[in-house]
Design a protein around this motif. Structure first.
Motif, PDB file in Angstrom:
ATOM      1  N   PRO A   1      30.492  38.714  38.069  1.00 41.28           N
ATOM      2  CA  PRO A   1      31.938  38.575  37.919  1.00 41.28           C
ATOM      3  C   PRO A   1      32.320  37.323  37.137  1.00 41.28           C
ATOM      4  O   PRO A   1      31.642  36.290  37.230  1.00 41.28           O
ATOM      5  N   PRO A   2      33.412  37.389  36.394  1.00 45.05           N
ATOM      6  CA  PRO A   2      33.888  36.202  35.682  1.00 45.05           C
ATOM      7  C   PRO A   2      34.394  35.118  36.611  1.00 45.05           C
ATOM      8  O   PRO A   2      34.466  33.945  36.233  1.00 45.05           O
ATOM      9  N   GLU A   3      34.758  35.479  37.832  1.00 46.34           N
ATOM     10  CA  GLU A   3      35.168  34.494  38.832  1.00 46.34           C
ATOM     11  C   GLU A   3      34.847  35.049  40.216  1.00 46.34           C
ATOM     12  O   GLU A   3      34.794  36.243  40.438  1.00 46.34           O
ATOM     13  N   GLY A   4      34.590  34.148  41.143  1.00 43.18           N
ATOM     14  CA  GLY A   4      34.342  34.534  42.510  1.00 43.18           C
ATOM     15  C   GLY A   4      32.930  35.068  42.724  1.00 43.18           C
ATOM     16  O   GLY A   4      32.097  35.090  41.828  1.00 43.18           O
ATOM     17  N   SER A   5      32.688  35.489  43.963  1.00 40.49           N
ATOM     18  CA  SER A   5      31.374  35.974  44.367  1.00 40.49           C
ATOM     19  C   SER A   5      31.519  37.227  45.197  1.00 40.49           C
ATOM     20  O   SER A   5      32.449  37.347  46.007  1.00 40.49           O
ATOM     21  N   ALA A   6      30.577  38.168  45.006  1.00 42.76           N
ATOM     22  CA  ALA A   6      30.615  39.406  45.781  1.00 42.76           C
ATOM     23  C   ALA A   6      30.157  39.211  47.218  1.00 42.76           C
ATOM     24  O   ALA A   6      30.449  40.032  48.075  1.00 42.76           O
ATOM     25  N   THR A   7      29.417  38.144  47.489  1.00 43.35           N
ATOM     26  CA  THR A   7      28.886  37.911  48.837  1.00 43.35           C
ATOM     27  C   THR A   7      29.190  36.489  49.294  1.00 43.35           C
ATOM     28  O   THR A   7      29.553  35.638  48.501  1.00 43.35           O
TER      29      THR A   7
END
Length: 235
Positions: A229-235
């Motif tokens: 992702p261009p920003e943030g985290s999936a986990t």
């Protein structure tokens, strides 16, 4: 709120389902990133929006909504699209399978992804639960595939329904998670109607927008990879 809706999201979380539906409906919305690495979903400010501390939540002019199935149903009814109308003869069948997906299939997946929340810290118990849930998830998918074979327009049909987008995302996550495990046990081709639906969705504009926003890769449902992702985290 400067736009009608505000989606609280993290990349490649259940909020992805809501993003896809908002995009497909063509309604304006803005996003608010939840920092999962910092457990932003448990922060006091977010708990005022979703006291369950889970993602997603959708702020509307009438107040916040949480629970993925509830948000999807509310949007479909509010905008009169992507689901049978409340007075349709197909409404009952649609509701059955939407809630089956939300309350049974999705829950089984969550248990498989986070077994410690259900059986504690014993690795053997976690492994046993994960192994058992392989069969349960496959059985749930087979039931959905059988319903799709009856040809309802709201499940694997020619158009896009809220349930189609929900299922496509679940198919993605079954193939990707748990990240530490070989997920070769799962073959999407075993459910050809859902595979065809997922392939069709990958070509629609809503999915292209989500690919760009969340770094999902070119085939997010049929041959998924972990997001960048261009920003943030999936986990």
């Amino acid at each position: 709120m400067t736009r009608p809706y505000r989606l609280h999201y993290a990349p490649d979380n259940a909020s992805l389902i809501i993003r896809l539906v908002l995009e497909e409906m063509g309604v304006p919305y803005e996003t608010a990133l939840i920092d999962r690495k910092a457990r932003g979903q448990k922060a006091p400010a977010y708990l005022k929006v979703n006291p369950a501390g889970l993602i997603p939540a959708l702020e509307t002019p009438e107040g916040p909504i949480f629970e993925t199935g509830a948000i999807l149903l509310w949007l479909a009814d509010r905008h009169g699209t992507m689901a049978p109308a409340p007075d349709s003869a197909e409404r009952g069948a649609f509701l059955k399978w939407l809630f089956f997906t939300s309350n049974t299939l999705h829950v089984a997946m969550r248990m498989r992804f986070y077994p410690a929340q259900y059986v504690g810290d014993d690795p053997a118990a976690q492994a046993a639960l994960r192994e058992h849930l392989k069969g349960e998830i496959a059985r749930h998918l087979t039931l959905i595939e059988a319903q799709a074979a009856e040809g309802p327009g709201w499940l694997c049909g020619a158009g896009q329904s809220v349930l189609d987008f929900y299922l496509a995302c679940l198919l993605r996550w079954i193939q990707l998670y748990p990240a530490a495990e070989d997920n070769g046990w799962f073959r999407l081709a075993d459910w050809p109607l859902m595979q065809a639906m997922a392939t069709r969705l990958e070509r629609c504009k809503a999915v292209r927008a989500a690919i760009d926003a969340e770094g999902l890769g070119e085939t997010p449902f049929t041959a998924p990879r972990h997001p960048t992702p261009p920003e943030g985290s999936a986990t």
